[in-house]
Enzyme design. Sequence first.
Site, PDB file in Angstrom:
ATOM      1  N   SER A   1       0.861  -1.188   0.000  1.00 38.28           N
ATOM      2  CA  SER A   1       0.000   0.000   0.000  1.00 38.28           C
ATOM      3  C   SER A   1       0.893   1.232   0.000  1.00 38.28           C
ATOM      4  CB  SER A   1      -0.952  -0.020   1.183  1.00 38.28           C
ATOM      5  OG  SER A   1      -0.242   0.104   2.391  1.00 38.28           O
ATOM      6  N   MET A   2       0.482   2.230  -0.779  1.00 36.25           N
ATOM      7  CA  MET A   2       1.310   3.416  -0.948  1.00 36.25           C
ATOM      8  C   MET A   2       0.525   4.686  -0.633  1.00 36.25           C
ATOM      9  SD  MET A   2       3.337   2.107  -4.378  1.00 36.25           S
ATOM     10  CE  MET A   2       1.875   2.034  -5.378  1.00 36.25           C
ATOM     11  N   GLY A   3      -0.342   4.585   0.378  1.00 35.37           N
ATOM     12  CA  GLY A   3      -1.116   5.755   0.794  1.00 35.37           C
ATOM     13  C   GLY A   3      -1.864   6.385  -0.365  1.00 35.37           C
TER      14      GLY A   3
ATOM     15  N   GLY B   1      -1.791   5.021  -4.014  1.00 35.01           N
ATOM     16  CA  GLY B   1      -2.455   3.787  -4.428  1.00 35.01           C
ATOM     17  C   GLY B   1      -1.816   2.535  -3.866  1.00 35.01           C
TER      18      GLY B   1
ATOM     19  N   GLY C   1      -5.003   0.980   5.919  1.00 34.67           N
ATOM     20  CA  GLY C   1      -4.281  -0.264   5.683  1.00 34.67           C
ATOM     21  C   GLY C   1      -5.036  -1.460   6.261  1.00 34.67           C
ATOM     22  N   ASP C   2      -5.639  -1.267   7.418  1.00 37.02           N
ATOM     23  CA  ASP C   2      -6.413  -2.359   8.033  1.00 37.02           C
ATOM     24  C   ASP C   2      -7.596  -2.736   7.143  1.00 37.02           C
ATOM     25  OD1 ASP C   2      -4.665  -1.920  10.112  1.00 37.02           O
ATOM     26  OD2 ASP C   2      -6.116  -0.833  11.345  1.00 37.02           O
TER      27      ASP C   2
END
Length: 311
Positions: A221-223, A226, A252-253
């Site tokens: 995950s890249m905030g 994307g 993220g969860d």
Amino acid sequence: MIVTVTMNPAIDKTVEIDALQPGGLNRIRKVEYDAGGKGINVSKTIRELGGESVATGFLGGNAGKTIENVLNEKGIRNDFIWVDGETRTNTKVFEVNGAVTELNEPGPVISEEKLEEFLSRLEGYADQDTLFILAGSIPSGVKKDVYADIIRRVHKKGAKVLLDADGEVFRISLEANPDIIKPNRVELEEYAGIDYRASTEELLELAHGLMERGIETVAVSMGRSGAMLIRPGYEVKCPALSVKAHSTVGAGDAMVAALAYSWDRQLDNDETVRLCMAASAGAVTTIGTKPPTREVVEELKKQVIIERIGA
Ligand SMILES: Nc1ncnc2c1ncn2[C@@H]1O[C@H](COP(=O)(O)OP(=O)(O)OP(=O)(O)O)[C@@H](O)[C@H]1O
Ligand SMILES: [Mg+2]
């Protein structure tokens, strides 16, 4: 079946005041409580998506009872080991000027007997239809290799593991080869000893390295940039969805929850990615770690663009 593990859960207490006066009397305008901890957050999102999970870990005292009640009210199955001491209450104090002060309790110390009881309880759930979610911090008294221990034990019974950890715990746990991991970009860079912003190609290469060791799915995950989903024969990148951001905590969860739900329902790769992107973007629109509703997620799925990269 999905089993979420929260070894160090907490009551998340949110307090609103005008301006914090250290050393003085502070009158609270509004207070809210919720059951928290990464695994529990994942269970809550799975529930919203329409799936089921069993939440487990350690609970203690009145705070533990409160968490159990919240889970029961939300219709989330739970099977915690009860320990002496009091489950943490983590307080976030919000001021009108936007400042946030956090007060985090240490939580109970877990004895060796309780840990052993917990590990056998987990083994009891393990079979080839079970996915364990190992997420979040490890309580006092428990060694950092506990996730690695759990992975090895449940693998012996044919179960799968999704790991969401960072730092040393992430590194040690990887040695036991979890099946699915969801590091964010920084967690992966730190693991690789990279002190700059890695390119997509470099992240892809790191993911390949991990897969060579036996990890099946790597979601990075890249905030707001994307995410990437990398599996054998399926390597894609998606730009983040355009949403009104309230709080990125728990995004993220939500992605972890979407990965687990997709595994449980055996969704295909494209559908898995759509759900991951929509659920995580949906989580950004809600306050704190509150999960997005299924309706919001369904609407957001229409926005997802899947770009093939690598293989
Ligand atoms: N500002 C944003 N707008 C849209 N989507 C976002 C935004 N921030 C995060 N997301 C979505 O959420 C996913 C997960 O976010 P992020 O990479 O920040 O996870 P994380 O650092 O593990 O978060 P946490 O551990 O706090 O839950 C991203 O891949 C993206 O799909
Ligand atoms: Mg995270």
